[in-house]
Design an enzyme around this catalytic site. Structure first.
Site, PDB file in Angstrom:
ATOM      1  N   LEU A  36       0.818  -1.213   0.000  1.00 42.16           N
ATOM      2  CA  LEU A  36       0.000   0.000   0.000  1.00 42.16           C
ATOM      3  C   LEU A  36       0.852   1.264   0.000  1.00 42.16           C
ATOM      4  O   LEU A  36       0.448   2.298  -0.511  1.00 42.16           O
ATOM      5  CB  LEU A  36      -0.913   0.026   1.223  1.00 42.16           C
ATOM      6  CG  LEU A  36      -2.055  -1.000   1.242  1.00 42.16           C
ATOM      7  CD1 LEU A  36      -2.742  -1.000   2.601  1.00 42.16           C
ATOM      8  CD2 LEU A  36      -3.061  -0.710   0.139  1.00 42.16           C
ATOM      9  N   GLY A  37       2.010   1.173   0.578  1.00 46.88           N
ATOM     10  CA  GLY A  37       2.861   2.363   0.616  1.00 46.88           C
ATOM     11  C   GLY A  37       4.005   2.146   1.581  1.00 46.88           C
ATOM     12  O   GLY A  37       4.101   1.097   2.226  1.00 46.88           O
ATOM     13  N   GLY A  39       6.917   4.507   4.252  1.00 47.85           N
ATOM     14  CA  GLY A  39       7.349   5.792   4.790  1.00 47.85           C
ATOM     15  C   GLY A  39       8.659   5.593   5.510  1.00 47.85           C
ATOM     16  O   GLY A  39       9.333   4.577   5.323  1.00 47.85           O
ATOM     17  N   GLY A  42       8.486   2.430   8.017  1.00 47.98           N
ATOM     18  CA  GLY A  42       8.210   1.073   7.587  1.00 47.98           C
ATOM     19  C   GLY A  42       7.400   0.988   6.309  1.00 47.98           C
ATOM     20  O   GLY A  42       7.148   1.994   5.650  1.00 47.98           O
ATOM     21  N   VAL A  44       3.823  -0.564   4.391  1.00 48.29           N
ATOM     22  CA  VAL A  44       2.451  -0.962   4.705  1.00 48.29           C
ATOM     23  C   VAL A  44       1.907  -1.863   3.595  1.00 48.29           C
ATOM     24  O   VAL A  44       2.058  -1.554   2.406  1.00 48.29           O
ATOM     25  CB  VAL A  44       1.553   0.283   4.883  1.00 48.29           C
ATOM     26  CG1 VAL A  44       0.138  -0.131   5.246  1.00 48.29           C
ATOM     27  CG2 VAL A  44       2.118   1.198   5.959  1.00 48.29           C
ATOM     28  N   LYS A  57       1.608  -2.964   8.965  1.00 51.50           N
ATOM     29  CA  LYS A  57       2.790  -2.115   8.826  1.00 51.50           C
ATOM     30  C   LYS A  57       3.980  -2.850   9.425  1.00 51.50           C
ATOM     31  O   LYS A  57       3.941  -3.264  10.587  1.00 51.50           O
ATOM     32  CB  LYS A  57       2.571  -0.785   9.548  1.00 51.50           C
ATOM     33  CG  LYS A  57       3.664   0.242   9.304  1.00 51.50           C
ATOM     34  CD  LYS A  57       3.220   1.598   9.800  1.00 51.50           C
ATOM     35  CE  LYS A  57       4.230   2.684   9.546  1.00 51.50           C
ATOM     36  NZ  LYS A  57       3.721   4.000   9.958  1.00 51.50           N
ATOM     37  N   ASP A 148       2.129  15.539  13.666  1.00 49.32           N
ATOM     38  CA  ASP A 148       2.533  15.593  12.259  1.00 49.32           C
ATOM     39  C   ASP A 148       1.313  15.524  11.341  1.00 49.32           C
ATOM     40  O   ASP A 148       1.179  14.625  10.527  1.00 49.32           O
ATOM     41  CB  ASP A 148       3.496  14.445  11.976  1.00 49.32           C
ATOM     42  CG  ASP A 148       4.261  14.624  10.671  1.00 49.32           C
ATOM     43  OD1 ASP A 148       4.150  15.703  10.061  1.00 49.32           O
ATOM     44  OD2 ASP A 148       4.961  13.683  10.267  1.00 49.32           O
TER      45      ASP A 148
HETATM   46  N1  LIG Z   1      -4.528   1.671   7.763  1.00 45.32           N
HETATM   47  C1  LIG Z   1      -4.168   1.928   6.491  1.00 45.32           C
HETATM   48  N2  LIG Z   1      -5.022   1.660   5.484  1.00 45.32           N
HETATM   49  C2  LIG Z   1      -4.660   1.921   4.194  1.00 45.32           C
HETATM   50  N3  LIG Z   1      -3.490   2.440   3.809  1.00 45.32           N
HETATM   51  C3  LIG Z   1      -2.580   2.727   4.762  1.00 45.32           C
HETATM   52  C4  LIG Z   1      -2.872   2.496   6.154  1.00 45.32           C
HETATM   53  N4  LIG Z   1      -1.803   2.871   6.869  1.00 45.32           N
HETATM   54  C5  LIG Z   1      -0.893   3.330   5.986  1.00 45.32           C
HETATM   55  N5  LIG Z   1      -1.341   3.252   4.714  1.00 45.32           N
HETATM   56  C6  LIG Z   1      -0.612   3.649   3.483  1.00 45.32           C
HETATM   57  O1  LIG Z   1       0.781   3.451   3.653  1.00 45.32           O
HETATM   58  C7  LIG Z   1       1.514   4.656   3.514  1.00 45.32           C
HETATM   59  C8  LIG Z   1       2.628   4.746   4.540  1.00 45.32           C
HETATM   60  O2  LIG Z   1       2.085   4.709   5.843  1.00 45.32           O
HETATM   61  P1  LIG Z   1       2.544   5.663   7.005  1.00 45.32           P
HETATM   62  O3  LIG Z   1       2.328   7.089   6.638  1.00 45.32           O
HETATM   63  O4  LIG Z   1       1.906   5.152   8.224  1.00 45.32           O
HETATM   64  O5  LIG Z   1       4.098   5.334   6.992  1.00 45.32           O
HETATM   65  P2  LIG Z   1       5.274   6.066   7.742  1.00 45.32           P
HETATM   66  O6  LIG Z   1       6.462   5.181   7.621  1.00 45.32           O
HETATM   67  O7  LIG Z   1       4.867   6.429   9.120  1.00 45.32           O
HETATM   68  O8  LIG Z   1       5.465   7.328   6.858  1.00 45.32           O
HETATM   69  P3  LIG Z   1       5.916   8.793   7.235  1.00 45.32           P
HETATM   70  O9  LIG Z   1       7.140   8.978   6.421  1.00 45.32           O
HETATM   71  O10 LIG Z   1       4.767   9.627   6.781  1.00 45.32           O
HETATM   72  O11 LIG Z   1       6.129   8.842   8.718  1.00 45.32           O
HETATM   73  C9  LIG Z   1       0.496   5.760   3.664  1.00 45.32           C
HETATM   74  O12 LIG Z   1       0.823   6.861   2.891  1.00 45.32           O
HETATM   75  C10 LIG Z   1      -0.795   5.114   3.185  1.00 45.32           C
HETATM   76  O13 LIG Z   1      -0.941   5.276   1.806  1.00 45.32           O
END
Ligand SMILES: Nc1ncnc2c1ncn2[C@@H]1O[C@H](COP(=O)(O)OP(=O)(O)OP(=O)(O)O)[C@@H](O)[C@H]1O
Ligand SMILES: [Mg+2]
Lengths: 337, 247
Positions: A36-37, A39, A42, A44, A57, A148
């Site tokens: 899904l993505g 960051g 980690g 997701v 995640k 944030d």
């Molecule tokens: N519960 C969820 N349902 C659907 N998609 C999700 C969910 N959680 C995260 N994602 C997807 O995964 C991507 C990364 O998640 P997240 O922002 O939590 O990561 P991160 O590592 O904390 O990133 P950041 O660099 O913003 O801190 C998000 O942009 C979103 O598209």
């Protein structure tokens, strides 16, 4: 926090669809559907679990998800559990001879806030802001500040359209200091306040998100000696969809709202005032529209804008009329051919 | 961490030192004294990434700290992030040691079940919020740094905003190198805010050599002086290894 560091490729960041595993401690089965993505903390994935689809995640390193999990755990104890995606499982995954932490949460299906307002129209922005402010109010009452807050951490689910947040890793207890932020949404960056976790910190970010829905892009702070507040005020005035909310936005940027509910109330009143004028050619009878005793918030400031708004309203009528005229001509031309 | 305090040196530089002892050796010694050395390498726009940046990593590794290489316009976020990370890292170290005492030598953090990890994190967060912090900032003002100094200044006041939003106390001190007459120059003695910096960097004349090692040594001495006033006798009060600035 904006992290421009290179995304380290580890095994947990490129698991392929179909990969299956059992959690190390709780032994729950998972199967990857798709990524899904990712960051800074980690990756997701959309997964299949015993009870259906969910999002997982997986952390970059051993401790990276711990804060986020702690926050989600606190939230899951709150009645109604609306403060973040529901948390379903916390465990470790073993890949090769490495162990990575992961957690399983509710899958939020939708599109990003900016995509949504771009596709559906900017008139959605204030509505989504009202929803967001309601959630923030509840979050703040539980003793937390999101920190944030930015469009990338907001998703619009539905229909019916509903803004939700994920990535609660930057969520901080009220009174502590904000550890994760993104400059554009951070009042410290604009020289308009400190990084203490208090409601006004999130309300500043909310105002910046609102402004961004009109601009779609972030912009930098003024480089010279121009006062940030004057600069932002100019930015707001330059965008027609923002002008009815200018007073409210400035109030939030100055940190004058002490609680999200006041800002929410003002945005709602401003939406109402606008749709009221649009849908009604009769004189607005203020008495038929009961105005409650105003809190110290910005509600009453809006009145000064009334005259300006009336003239812009006239322009809108003319535009709408000519649009109707043109489309009827086109319609008739279509009939002839 | 020593005496309920975290002590850090934050070095901002853009390249190779070329005078005096090996900065990594001084950093290693600092680590032994319980002072972490964090380094931010500032890149020239368009320059090769590698140039001079190995030293940045070497110093921070030896000094038990964190390093990051960035362009000048990313400084603000980086400076506060590196300082935070280093603090958390130190606190984790302390908490882990405590845990080892309780759980036995070979017990590692990762062996703990997720629940317990969460509890450790909360303790670290709590400490990070409340502990007092001493940061000695060491800025390379050799000629190549001139154009970057306004951004350094901005990043430092931004750091002050971040750290002063914490509950715990902060003390900052600022040293520049090379100094006007000596290798290092103190421009700001221990103070709770860095806002007083305004203008300091504009009046600077930048120098030609980069005595990073001696600068680190002076920084250590300054900590020492604060830590234990008696040790002054060894050096003689008037004749520290750095010059006092006229600012
Ligand atoms: N519960 C969820 N349902 C659907 N998609 C999700 C969910 N959680 C995260 N994602 C997807 O995964 C991507 C990364 O998640 P997240 O922002 O939590 O990561 P991160 O590592 O904390 O990133 P950041 O660099 O913003 O801190 C998000 O942009 C979103 O598209
Ligand atoms: Mg995110």
């Amino acid at each position: 926090m904006e992290r421009k560091t290179v995304h380290l490729k580890n095994q947990a960041s490129n698991l392929t669809p179909g990969t299956k595993w059992l959690g190390k401690w709780n032994r729950n089965p998972y199967r990857i559907v798709k990524k899904l993505g990712y960051g800074a903390t980690g990756s997701v994935y959309l997964v299949e679990t015993r009870t259906g689809q969910a999002a997982v995640k997986i952390g970059e390193n051993k401790m990276s998800l711990t804060s986020e999990i702690n926050v989600l755990k606190h939230f899951s104890k709150v009645k109604g559990n609306v403060l973040g995606p529901s948390l379903w499982d916390v465990d470790d995954i073993e890949i090769g001879n490495e162990t990575y932490p992961f957690f399983c949460m509710e899958y939020l299906k939708g599109e990003s806030l900016l995509e949504f307002t771009k596709r559906k129209g900017v008139e959605w922005a204030p509505i989504l802001m009202v929803q967001l402010l309601g959630d923030l109010d509840r979050l703040h009452r539980e003793g937390w500040i999101f920190g944030d807050l930015k469009p990338e951490n907001l998703i619009v689910t539905g229909p019916p359209a509903r803004v939700r947040w994920f990535d609660v890793g930057g969520t901080t207890k009220i009174g502590r200091s904000i550890k994760e932020y993104t400059e554009f949404y951070d009042r410290g960056y604009w020289g308009l306040g400190d990084r203490k976790a208090e409601p006004s910190y999130d309300l500043f970010s909310t105002a910046m998100i609102f402004i961004q829905t009109a601009y779609r892009e972030r912009f930098n702070k003024p480089s010279g000696n121009e006062n940030s507040l004057d600069y932002l005020s100019r930015r707001i005035s330059n965008m027609y969809p923002l002008s009815p909310y200018k007073k409210i936005l400035l109030y939030a940027l100055k940190g004058k709202y002490t609680g999200a509910q006041w800002m929410k109330k003002d945005v709602m009143a401003a939406i109402e005032a606008r749709s009221y004028k649009r849908s009604n050619t009769k004189k607005i009878t203020r008495s038929a529209h009961p105005v409650k005793k105003k809190a110290r918030s910005g509600s009453n400031l809006r009145k000064n804008n009334r005259n300006k708004e009336n003239s812009s309203y006239r322009v809108e009528i003319i535009l709408t009329a000519s649009f109707l005229f043109l489309s009827s001509i086109l319609y008739f031309m279509g009939q002839w051919m | 961490m020593s005496g309920g305090k975290i002590r850090q040196i934050l070095l901002l530089t853009d390249g190779c030192s070329n005078q005096g002892e090996d900065p990594a050796a001084v950093a290693a010694f600092a680590k032994e004294k319980g002072i972490t050395v964090n380094v931010i390498g500032i890149l020239e726009h368009g320059s090769a990434r590698e140039h001079g940046m190995k030293e940045v990593e070497d110093i921070s590794m030896a000094g038990g700290g964190v390093s990051q290489v960035v362009y000048a316009n990313q400084l603000s976020q980086t400076v506060q992030m590196v300082t935070r990370q280093a603090m958390t890292q130190t606190l984790h170290g302390v908490v882990h040691n405590e845990l080892r005492h309780i759980l036995g030598e070979e017990q590692e953090m990762e062996d703990l079940p997720p629940d317990k990890r969460g509890e450790v994190m909360e303790v670290v967060d709590e400490l990070g919020e409340n502990i007092s912090l001493e940061v000695l900032i060491l800025v390379d003002t050799s000629a190549s740094m001139k154009a970057k100094l306004p951004m350094v200044q901005e990043a430092l006041s931004d750091l002050s905003i971040s750290l002063n939003s914490r509950t715990g106390g902060n003390h900052f001190s600022l040293f520049l190198f090379p100094g006007k007459r000596k290798e290092v120059e103190k421009v700001l003695d221990w103070t709770p805010k860095i806002n007083s910096l305004t203008g300091t960097f504009n009046r600077l004349t930048t120098g030609g050599v980069t005595p990073t090692g001696p600068a680190l040594k002076a920084a250590l001495y300054h900590f020492e002086k604060r830590q234990d006033r008696r040790s002054l006798i060894e050096y003689g009060e008037e004749d520290g290894p750095f010059e006092e600035s006229g600012f």
